[in-house]
Design a protein around this motif. Structure first.
Motif, PDB file in Angstrom:
ATOM      1  N   THR A 139       0.782  -1.181  -0.007  1.00 24.42           N
ATOM      2  CA  THR A 139      -0.130   0.014  -0.001  1.00 24.42           C
ATOM      3  C   THR A 139       0.962   1.167   0.176  1.00 24.42           C
ATOM      4  OG1 THR A 139      -1.530   1.259   1.321  1.00 24.42           O
ATOM      5  CG2 THR A 139      -0.227   0.114   2.497  1.00 24.42           C
ATOM      6  N   GLY A 140       0.361   2.402  -0.604  1.00 27.82           N
ATOM      7  CA  GLY A 140       0.787   3.765  -0.368  1.00 27.82           C
ATOM      8  C   GLY A 140       0.776   4.205   0.843  1.00 27.82           C
ATOM      9  N   ASP A 141       1.182   5.195   1.136  1.00 29.02           N
ATOM     10  CA  ASP A 141       1.380   5.935   2.585  1.00 29.02           C
ATOM     11  C   ASP A 141       0.504   6.898   2.620  1.00 29.02           C
ATOM     12  OD1 ASP A 141       2.680   7.548   1.036  1.00 29.02           O
ATOM     13  OD2 ASP A 141       4.265   8.005   2.368  1.00 29.02           O
ATOM     14  N   ASP A 142      -0.536   7.243   1.489  1.00 28.09           N
ATOM     15  CA  ASP A 142      -1.428   8.449   1.711  1.00 28.09           C
ATOM     16  C   ASP A 142      -2.680   8.056   2.562  1.00 28.09           C
ATOM     17  OD1 ASP A 142      -2.057   6.649  -0.884  1.00 28.09           O
ATOM     18  OD2 ASP A 142      -3.914   7.575  -0.299  1.00 28.09           O
ATOM     19  N   HIS A 143      -3.519   8.905   3.186  1.00 29.29           N
ATOM     20  CA  HIS A 143      -4.820   8.938   4.100  1.00 29.29           C
ATOM     21  C   HIS A 143      -5.477   7.637   3.449  1.00 29.29           C
ATOM     22  CE1 HIS A 143      -8.428  10.202   5.820  1.00 29.29           C
ATOM     23  NE2 HIS A 143      -7.759   9.920   6.897  1.00 29.29           N
ATOM     24  N   ARG A 144      -6.231   7.786   2.156  1.00 29.29           N
ATOM     25  CA  ARG A 144      -7.298   6.897   1.933  1.00 29.29           C
ATOM     26  C   ARG A 144      -6.723   5.721   1.864  1.00 29.29           C
ATOM     27  NH1 ARG A 144      -7.877  11.912  -0.741  1.00 29.29           N
ATOM     28  NH2 ARG A 144      -6.162  11.412  -2.194  1.00 29.29           N
ATOM     29  N   ALA A 145      -5.503   5.401   1.267  1.00 25.46           N
ATOM     30  CA  ALA A 145      -5.191   4.003   1.328  1.00 25.46           C
ATOM     31  C   ALA A 145      -4.874   3.390   2.584  1.00 25.46           C
ATOM     32  CB  ALA A 145      -3.620   4.062   0.285  1.00 25.46           C
ATOM     33  N   SER A 146      -4.715   4.201   3.460  1.00 26.62           N
ATOM     34  CA  SER A 146      -4.436   3.731   4.938  1.00 26.62           C
ATOM     35  C   SER A 146      -5.846   3.291   5.278  1.00 26.62           C
ATOM     36  CB  SER A 146      -4.088   4.691   5.780  1.00 26.62           C
ATOM     37  OG  SER A 146      -2.822   5.327   5.330  1.00 26.62           O
ATOM     38  N   ILE A 147      -6.976   4.146   4.889  1.00 25.43           N
ATOM     39  CA  ILE A 147      -8.114   3.768   5.420  1.00 25.43           C
ATOM     40  C   ILE A 147      -8.667   2.312   4.654  1.00 25.43           C
ATOM     41  CG2 ILE A 147     -10.562   4.508   5.448  1.00 25.43           C
ATOM     42  CD1 ILE A 147      -9.010   6.401   7.261  1.00 25.43           C
ATOM     43  N   ARG A 148      -8.221   2.184   3.593  1.00 26.90           N
ATOM     44  CA  ARG A 148      -8.668   0.816   2.847  1.00 26.90           C
ATOM     45  C   ARG A 148      -7.985  -0.095   3.607  1.00 26.90           C
ATOM     46  NH1 ARG A 148      -8.072   4.110  -1.824  1.00 26.90           N
ATOM     47  NH2 ARG A 148      -5.856   3.157  -2.593  1.00 26.90           N
ATOM     48  N   ARG A 149      -6.704   0.176   4.017  1.00 29.09           N
ATOM     49  CA  ARG A 149      -6.107  -0.920   4.707  1.00 29.09           C
ATOM     50  C   ARG A 149      -6.756  -1.547   6.006  1.00 29.09           C
ATOM     51  NH1 ARG A 149      -2.769  -1.690   8.904  1.00 29.09           N
ATOM     52  NH2 ARG A 149      -1.273  -3.332   8.694  1.00 29.09           N
ATOM     53  N   GLU A 150      -7.063  -0.255   6.678  1.00 27.21           N
ATOM     54  CA  GLU A 150      -7.955  -0.414   7.954  1.00 27.21           C
ATOM     55  C   GLU A 150      -9.249  -1.356   7.768  1.00 27.21           C
ATOM     56  OE1 GLU A 150      -9.832   2.923  10.139  1.00 27.21           O
ATOM     57  OE2 GLU A 150      -7.732   3.615  10.178  1.00 27.21           O
ATOM     58  N   GLY A 151      -9.861  -0.960   6.781  1.00 26.58           N
ATOM     59  CA  GLY A 151     -11.278  -1.864   6.308  1.00 26.58           C
ATOM     60  C   GLY A 151     -10.650  -3.261   6.256  1.00 26.58           C
ATOM     61  N   PHE A 152      -9.620  -3.373   5.291  1.00 23.59           N
ATOM     62  CA  PHE A 152      -9.305  -4.869   5.147  1.00 23.59           C
ATOM     63  C   PHE A 152      -8.883  -5.518   6.309  1.00 23.59           C
ATOM     64  CE2 PHE A 152      -6.173  -7.877   3.686  1.00 23.59           C
ATOM     65  CZ  PHE A 152      -6.535  -8.458   2.429  1.00 23.59           C
ATOM     66  N   VAL A 153      -8.099  -4.887   7.160  1.00 21.53           N
ATOM     67  CA  VAL A 153      -7.692  -5.727   8.283  1.00 21.53           C
ATOM     68  C   VAL A 153      -9.003  -5.958   9.252  1.00 21.53           C
ATOM     69  CG1 VAL A 153      -6.233  -5.320  10.352  1.00 21.53           C
ATOM     70  CG2 VAL A 153      -5.205  -4.647   8.294  1.00 21.53           C
ATOM     71  N   SER A 154      -9.669  -5.047   9.424  1.00 28.70           N
ATOM     72  CA  SER A 154     -10.897  -5.262  10.305  1.00 28.70           C
ATOM     73  C   SER A 154     -11.709  -6.326   9.966  1.00 28.70           C
ATOM     74  CB  SER A 154     -11.499  -3.846  10.525  1.00 28.70           C
ATOM     75  OG  SER A 154     -12.706  -3.913   9.993  1.00 28.70           O
ATOM     76  N   THR A 155     -11.883  -6.608   8.565  1.00 32.84           N
ATOM     77  CA  THR A 155     -12.674  -7.685   7.931  1.00 32.84           C
ATOM     78  C   THR A 155     -11.704  -8.807   8.221  1.00 32.84           C
ATOM     79  OG1 THR A 155     -13.900  -6.225   6.542  1.00 32.84           O
ATOM     80  CG2 THR A 155     -13.740  -8.475   6.107  1.00 32.84           C
ATOM     81  N   VAL A 156     -10.346  -8.982   8.188  1.00 33.74           N
ATOM     82  CA  VAL A 156      -9.883 -10.225   8.179  1.00 33.74           C
ATOM     83  C   VAL A 156      -9.719 -10.289   9.681  1.00 33.74           C
ATOM     84  CG1 VAL A 156      -7.354 -11.153   8.272  1.00 33.74           C
ATOM     85  CG2 VAL A 156      -8.401  -9.779   6.260  1.00 33.74           C
ATOM     86  N   GLY A 157      -9.755  -9.513  10.500  1.00 35.62           N
ATOM     87  CA  GLY A 157     -10.073  -9.875  11.849  1.00 35.62           C
ATOM     88  C   GLY A 157      -8.399  -9.776  12.740  1.00 35.62           C
ATOM     89  N   HIS A 158      -7.401  -9.667  12.022  1.00 37.20           N
ATOM     90  CA  HIS A 158      -6.145  -9.500  12.711  1.00 37.20           C
ATOM     91  C   HIS A 158      -5.253  -8.870  11.558  1.00 37.20           C
ATOM     92  CE1 HIS A 158      -4.777 -12.536   9.964  1.00 37.20           C
ATOM     93  NE2 HIS A 158      -6.001 -13.420  10.104  1.00 37.20           N
ATOM     94  N   GLU A 159      -4.005  -8.482  12.334  1.00 38.57           N
ATOM     95  CA  GLU A 159      -3.004  -7.796  11.492  1.00 38.57           C
ATOM     96  C   GLU A 159      -2.821  -8.616  10.216  1.00 38.57           C
ATOM     97  OE1 GLU A 159      -1.552  -5.188  10.567  1.00 38.57           O
ATOM     98  OE2 GLU A 159      -2.932  -4.047  12.015  1.00 38.57           O
ATOM     99  N   VAL A 160      -2.226  -7.833   9.234  1.00 35.06           N
ATOM    100  CA  VAL A 160      -1.661  -8.758   8.149  1.00 35.06           C
ATOM    101  C   VAL A 160      -0.424  -8.050   7.542  1.00 35.06           C
ATOM    102  CG1 VAL A 160      -3.886  -9.546   7.264  1.00 35.06           C
ATOM    103  CG2 VAL A 160      -2.905  -7.477   6.183  1.00 35.06           C
ATOM    104  N   PRO A 161       0.527  -8.943   7.194  1.00 32.21           N
ATOM    105  CA  PRO A 161       1.834  -8.489   6.675  1.00 32.21           C
ATOM    106  C   PRO A 161       1.711  -7.432   5.690  1.00 32.21           C
ATOM    107  CG  PRO A 161       1.902 -10.704   6.641  1.00 32.21           C
ATOM    108  CD  PRO A 161       0.488 -10.465   6.994  1.00 32.21           C
ATOM    109  N   THR A 162       2.185  -6.044   6.119  1.00 37.10           N
ATOM    110  CA  THR A 162       2.196  -5.140   5.102  1.00 37.10           C
ATOM    111  C   THR A 162       3.258  -4.418   4.601  1.00 37.10           C
ATOM    112  OG1 THR A 162       0.298  -4.445   6.236  1.00 37.10           O
ATOM    113  CG2 THR A 162       0.994  -2.507   4.951  1.00 37.10           C
TER     114      THR A 162
END
Lengths: 337, 337
Positions: free
Chosen positions: A192-215
């Motif tokens: 992922t890029g380090d901009d705000h929107r990309a971070s939010i997408r990452r957040e959604g991804f992680v929260s659905t997976v249920g745990h942290e993922v290698p990033t």
DNA sequence: CTGTTAGCGCCTTCAA
DNA sequence: TTGAAGGCGCTAACAG
């Protein structure tokens, strides 16, 4: 400072009026409000325009009428491919309405936001389009106070400065994670890029997976080279990675190239999903699964909202969700590759 | 027309002057020419600016001073990736000098050129940057007559309207052909866009080869999908094709994808050379040989020439050749693939 | 160093 | 349907 080149006395409406044998204001009306002028006069004035080579001065007109016929757009960088269709559609829609776009590059640095906005405001645009939200509280306050129509794009929030055309990045991340999980993939990674929107997408991804993922977080600009590095980094963290979500198709392209260079089969050994559905995504080998967002529609809608407000209309639906959808292609089609 | 929103009486320099207890012109000078005002006064004015929230009106200032502090740029389309680094560098360089860019999209249609130029000129830019040459004679005449600094870019000719920053497309085509011939490849093909500059490159290519070569002409926009079609078309014309020159890296990307989909090895079965040296070229599999042009330098140089002229300096070298070079990578490295 | 005067080119408001 | 004033916000040009 050295002497400026002598001001070239340009042709003004005054010259046109004299040439046409009418008064200044009649010439003005003939050009900008022909309905109230006789046809004969209009013809005479238009001929005078031809003869003199008159080109109106919109700066002067705007000073009195308080309409500059410009719209300012603030983008992080012109070369961010993601926003290109939006900027293009915006420019075209505005042009059709007689408006020109003034472009400001703000980077992803929030601290520059206010300064850049002030610069743009000093040109007295009739409207402002932001790619992303207005973050600085001072800028928000200023924009509200100026009462200029503002459209924030490519994102949604519950406190728009004025109007908004975008979609939920949280939902995007969540949807991609859900899609991966539905395929049975467990060992997931994110480039992922380090901009705000990309971070939010990452957040959604992680929260659905249920745990942290290698990033692997890569700095802007998001491109193929960074994608290759990112995959190398992810494989170092988890050599048995099954699927990677990338915050842009450019990154995904790099991930694919790196995977192929390492002899990994796509998607059998590694599935890849991008974001943005760039024009090349469908034509890669294998074709790239990606999250489609209608960037051109965002630009058109933004222009439409702005034009409505510039004409004094009320805008009822001030927040428009354009949504998104996952376009499934070979890079995530289990059973293929 | 519906009633316009009531004009919000914005804060003017007048308010600042009153707040600071000085005259209008003193406030003006304190902000735009601080050298001639006492430090105490400057401080008072600056504080008044803070208190009132004053943002200067550049439209009004420009009307009197005849400097709008804007530069107009005419591009065929924002989404033409080739020009992005130029536009980006231009915007940044101009911004550093306090100038803003006004963008006009002209398409590749010469007939729209004059109309678009008139639209842009009505904003009284202090300079104009063209991507490409000014083709319409009427537009050339008008620009000359206006005596605005003009920079034509991405091309060279022996009759510049004013200034020029570019390179010879004829030489590019010739160089690529020479490079192919030096490799011993005889069955050559061209995949090219239909714009003027691409056509000139093709001309240079053909003239160095010494005879016509199979050509696939694709309409704009030049992208991966068109590249795939183009290779299909070329292989239909000559199934034993050895090397293809593409008028953009995006096209080349498509050509490579199509070749791989057909099981052709690159470069053993088919060598490919692109144009533009896009950021992804070096990171493809195999890496793409391409013609490198420093688009950002073109933008910076154009801005530099313009700024010099805006400050009343003479520009001695009005035509700058930035050159080009072929970057050899695996897609044409005989022995590889 | 500061202020007064006079517009820049056009459009809005009033009057004919 | 046309015209005559006046001013938008600011800055050159000249004075003090």
């Amino acid at each position: 400072m050295p002497p400026l080149p002598k001001p070239t006395k340009s042709v003004t409406l005054h010259d046109v009026a004299r040439e046409a044998g009418v008064s200044l204001i009649t010439a003005s009306r003939a050009l900008s409000n022909p309905g109230v002028v006789s046809d004969k006069t209009i013809a005479r004035v238009q001929q005078a325009v031809e003869v003199t080579g008159y080109i109106p001065n919109l700066l002067a007109g705007g000073l009195k009428s308080r309409r500059s016929m410009t719209v300012a757009a603030l983008v992080p960088a012109i070369s961010v491919a993601q926003f290109l269709p939006t900027v293009q559609a915006l420019t075209e829609s505005l042009d059709a309405a007689g408006y020109q776009l003034i472009l400001g590059q703000g980077g992803y640095d929030h601290s520059r936001e206010e300064a850049l906005l002030n610069t743009l405001i000093s040109r007295r645009p009739d409207g402002i389009v932001m790619t992303g939200l207005v973050h600085s509280p001072a800028a928000r306050e200023r924009l509200r106070h100026l009462r200029i129509p503002v459209v924030e794009t490519w994102d949604l929030s519950d406190r728009p400065v004025d109007m908004m055309v975008g979609f939920s990045h949280l939902k995007v991340g969540s949807a991609v994670a859900g899609y991966f999980l539905s395929k049975g993939w467990k060992r997931l990674g994110i480039a992922t890029g380090d901009d705000h929107r990309a971070s939010i997408r990452r957040e959604g991804f992680v929260s659905t997976v249920g745990h942290e993922v290698p990033t692997a977080v890569v700095p802007a600009p998001s491109n193929m080279a960074r994608g290759r590095q990112a995959l190398a980094e992810l494989l170092a963290k988890d050599p048995a990675l099954e699927a990677v979500y990338c915050s842009s198709d450019q990154l995904a392209q790099g991930v694919l190239a790196e995977a192929q260079a390492r002899g990994l089969r796509i998607p059998a050994d590694l599935a890849v999903c991008g974001f943005g559905d760039a024009d090349f995504a469908a034509h890669m080998e294998p074709a790239l699964t990606s999250v489609h967002v209608d960037g051109a529609a965002i630009g058109r809608l933004a222009a439409q909202l702005l034009m409505q407000r510039c004409q004094g209309h009320e805008v009822v639906q001030r927040v428009v969700d354009v949504g998104f959808r996952i376009i499934e292609r070979r890079s995530t089609l289990a059973g293929a590759g």
